[in-house]
Design an enzyme around this catalytic site. Sequence first.
Site, PDB file in Angstrom:
ATOM      1  N   SER A 117       3.121 -33.455  39.401  1.00 15.08           N
ATOM      2  CA  SER A 117       3.281 -32.009  39.123  1.00 15.08           C
ATOM      3  C   SER A 117       4.275 -31.752  37.996  1.00 15.08           C
ATOM      4  O   SER A 117       5.379 -31.267  38.234  1.00 15.08           O
ATOM      5  CB  SER A 117       3.673 -31.246  40.390  1.00 15.08           C
ATOM      6  N   ASP A 134       0.800  -1.219   0.000  1.00 15.02           N
ATOM      7  CA  ASP A 134       0.000   0.000   0.000  1.00 15.02           C
ATOM      8  C   ASP A 134       0.833   1.268   0.000  1.00 15.02           C
ATOM      9  O   ASP A 134       0.306   2.363  -0.137  1.00 15.02           O
ATOM     10  CB  ASP A 134      -0.933   0.035   1.221  1.00 15.02           C
TER      11      ASP A 134
END
Lengths: 300, 642
Positions: free
Chosen positions: B549, B41
Site C-alpha cells: 500500500s 489584445d
Amino acid sequence: MQQLTHLERLEAESIHIMREVVAEAQKPVMLYSIGKDSAVMLHLARKAFYPSPPPFPLLHVDTTWKFQEMYRLRDKMAAESGMELIVYQNPEAKARGINPFDHGPLHTDMWKTEGLKQALDLHGFDAAFGGARRDEEKSRAKERIFSFRTASHGWDPKNQRPELWNLYNARKAKGESIRVFPISNWTELDIWQYIMKEEIEIVPLYMAAERPTVERDGMLLMVDDDRFRLEPGETPQMRSVRFRTLGCYPLTGAVESTASTLPEVVQEMLLTTTSERQGRVIDKDGGDASMEKKKQEGYF
Amino acid sequence: MADSDPVYRTDALIAEDIEAYLELHQNKTLLRFITCGSVDDGKSTLIGRLLYDSKMIFEDQLAALEADSKRVGTQGQEIDFALLVDGLAAEREQGITIDVAYRFFATEKRKFIVADTPGHEQYTRNMVTGASTADLAVILIDARKGVLTQTRRHSYLAHLIGIRHLVLAVNKMDLVSYDKDTFDSIVEEYAEFAASIGIEGFTAIPISGFKGDNIAIAPSANTPWYDGPSLINHLETVEVTDTAAQARGFRMPVQWVNRPNLDFRGFSGLIASGEIAPGQDVRIVPSGKTSKVKSIVTLNGELDRAVAGQSVTLTLADEVDCSRGDVIAIADDPPQVADQFESTIVWMSDEELIPGRGYWLKLATQTVTATVAEPKYEVNVNTMEHLAAKTLGLNSIGVAEVTTDRPLVFERYEDSRTLGGFILIDKLTNATVAAGMIHFSLRRAQNVHWQALEIGREQHAALKRQAPAVLWFTGLSGSGKSTIANMVEKRLHSFSRHSFLLDGDNIRHGLNKDLGFTEADRIENIRRVGEVAKLMADAGLIVLTAFISPFRAEREMVRSMLPEGEFVEIFIDTPLSVAEARDVKGLYKKARSGELKNFTGIDSPYEAPENPEIRIDTTATTPEEAANLIVERVLGVWTPDL
C-alpha cells in the site's frame, strides 16, 4: 420577479461566506479594527447568525495609539453584539515603548503585524475574518476571499487556491490558518450606502467637527491626547476636519471638511479627487509594491 | 485622449441633490463580467479605460499613473491604463497579468464587478475561476489580428462555464482606420465558429479601449457605420443570472443550523434558485421528509418571501432532521440524488489526476469522497477535438465518470451552477485540484437502497466481546509485513480474539487477480481490500492486512471508511537497502534487471506514513519483539479487561 439590488447581492454573498467559515473552521475569530469596514463586517455577522450572536469572538489587535473615540465605540459594540472581545497588545512592543513618534515603520510592524501573529497563535485561531476590500489597493484586487497563510503567517501570491463559484475550500493542514475577507467585493461607496441604509453606528471621527490639529509634512494630524509630541513652533489649532480612514492617531491624516452628516460625507467622497488610503502613511514606505511586501510578511 | 470625454455619472446631481443621487444608486443592480483576450489584445487597457471614464481613478492615482506610464509604460508618453490594473510586482516585471483580479465601477444604472483574467495558455484555470461567477464575458479581439486560437479557447471556456451573454469586442479599431469591412469579416468568421460550438448568440461591438470609441457612447464619430449599443450600454441592460434563477424551483443548500436555544431551530443558507414564502411545502433532500416553511427570519424582521440570491434563515413547521449538506427544496419538484455522474472536469493542479484515487468533492454544502474514472476523452481547447486520455494534467479539460461514496443532491450544471458545479480537493495537500460540471447522473442512487439491518456492527462485536479494528501493515516488499502480521494474529488467537489476516499475495490470487501493478491498479487493489476489511470489521473481527500500500492517499481513504480509531496504521520501517539485501522472493533482482516493472522502491514510489499509530524499525527490532509490541499496544488500547 424581484431584481436584487447590488447591496442585497453583496450582503447575501458576505453572509454566505461567514456561514461557510463557521461551518468548516475549528476556531474562527473576527478581526475588529473599529473602522467603518469593521463596523459593516460586524453588522453582517450579526445578520448572518441572528437570532444567535455571532459564534466567534472579536479580536482587536491594539497599538495603544488609536483615537479615544475608537476605544469607546469598540467597547460599546462588543457589549451590544453579545460577543466576547479580546484585546491584544504585543507585550514586547509595550515593554520597549514602541511608538509612532520614535520608531517609524517599526511601530506598525511590532504592534500590528507581530501583534496579530502572536494573538492568533496564542488563541489557536484557525480562521480570521478581516475587513479588507479589493477596491482599496492593487495587490488586494487579486487576493482570494479565502487566503491561506503558512504556519509562519506568510502569504504566497503565486500559490493561491482557485476560487470557483461560491465554493470555498477551507481545508488546511495543522498550523496553517485562513484569512477570510467577507467584504472583498464591496467598494467604499457600497460601505457608506450600507451604513446609511442599515443605520450602522460608526466612530464620529468620520464626520466633520472642530478638532485640535497640527499640520506636519503636508498632513493634518489630530492631537488626540497628551502623548502627542509637538515640535518646536507647533501649536494645535482648531480646524473643522474629518477622517476618511482610521488608524493610529499620530499616523492618520485628517481632511479639512464641513461634511457633518453621512450624506454630506458621501457627497464629498464622490466629488473628491484623492484615493482613500492616501491618508495613511503605511502604503508609502517601501515604494510601489509596499502593501504586497507587507502581506508576504504577514500584515493583514 | 478620447475624442469625447464620457462620464458615467452625473457630478451635477451629486453636488446638487446628494439624497436623490444616493436613492438612485441604492437601487442599482449588479452585473459581474469577465474580460478575456490574448496577451496584447488590450484587456487591461480596456478596464483601465472603464475605471477612468467612470471616475474610479483619483487624482493621486492618476499622478502615480502618469509617472509610471513614462517610466515603465508601453504607450510612449501617453497614459498606459494597463498599469492601473496590473497589480502584483512580479507581473509588472513580466509585463503580463498572471492571476484573476477584480475591479469595480458603476454607471448610473448598474454596478459592475470585472474579473480580469489572463490570456496565457498555462493559466486556463484562472480564466475558468474568473468566469465561474460571471454573468457575461467580453471576448477581446485585436482588429489587426482577427480570430485567433486564443479567441476560440476563451469563447469555448466561457461557454463551457455556462456564461450566456457573450460580447465580441473588436478592439484597436483605431489601428485599422475604423474600417467597417475589417470588423464585418471578423464578426462573420467568429459567428461561424461560435455556432460550431453551440454558442447561440453574441453581441459584436467595434471599440478602441485606448481612444475610447464606442465604450460609453455609440456610435463614435469614427464609426458612423455602426448602429449597435455602446459597450457600457449593453452591459447596463443584459439580464443578470440570479434573476433568471428565480424562475426555477426553490432550492436552498443548508449551510448551518441555527440553534440559539431549545425553542428555536433555523436552517441558514443562500437560496440557489426559485423563491419561497411562509406556508409553502418543502422537502428535505436526500431524506425526502416534508414540512412547511414557518417563517423567514432576519435581523430586520420576518420576510413575506425570499428569492434566489438571498441569504436567509428558515424555520419549519415540523421537527424534521435537517443539517448541513441537506437541500431544502420545493416539495413537488425536488432535485435528484445520485452517486455516479458524467462530468466535465477542468484540472487545475500540477499534479495530474490519478484515476481511482479518492478526492474530497465539495458541491454546494456537501463534502464527500469521490473517485474519477479514466477520462472518456480530453478536449483540445484550441481545436475542440476530442482526444484519448489516460489522465488529465494542469489546465486540461476532459469528460469523465465521477463516483461518490455517498449520494449527492445535484442538478445538471446547465440548470444550476450551485448544485451542478463542484471542486475536487487533494486529501493530503488540501489544494483545490479541479473544477467539475455535472452533465447527468449515470444511475439513480434512489434505486440502490441501503438495506436496513437489524443486527448491526455493535451486535456483532458484542457477541465476540471485542472491539473490531483494522491493523493496516504497510511497508516495502520484503520489509517483514506478512511475517509480523502472522505472528500478531497467532498471539491474538491465543488471547481468544476473533481475527482475520488479509495478505497481499493471497488476495491477488483471488479477489484481485484481474489487477496488475500500474498506479491505477494498485489503487483499485487497495480500495477493494479496504472494502473487504471494512465488511469484516463490521462483522466484529480484528482484521490484519499486509499490503505494500505505497500511496498515502489510499491508506487515508481506508482510514476514512472506518469509524474513528478503528484504523491502526502500522509502518514496518525497513530501509530499501535492507529489504533489497534480504530479497526473500527474488523480486528486487528482477526489478533491477528490468524484468519486473512498477516495482515499489525501484521504479515506483513508496510514500511512508507521516504519523502512523505504530512504527516498527526492523533494523532494531526482531519480528517477535515487534509482534509483542503491537499486541500490547493494540489490546492494551481496546481491551481494558485483559
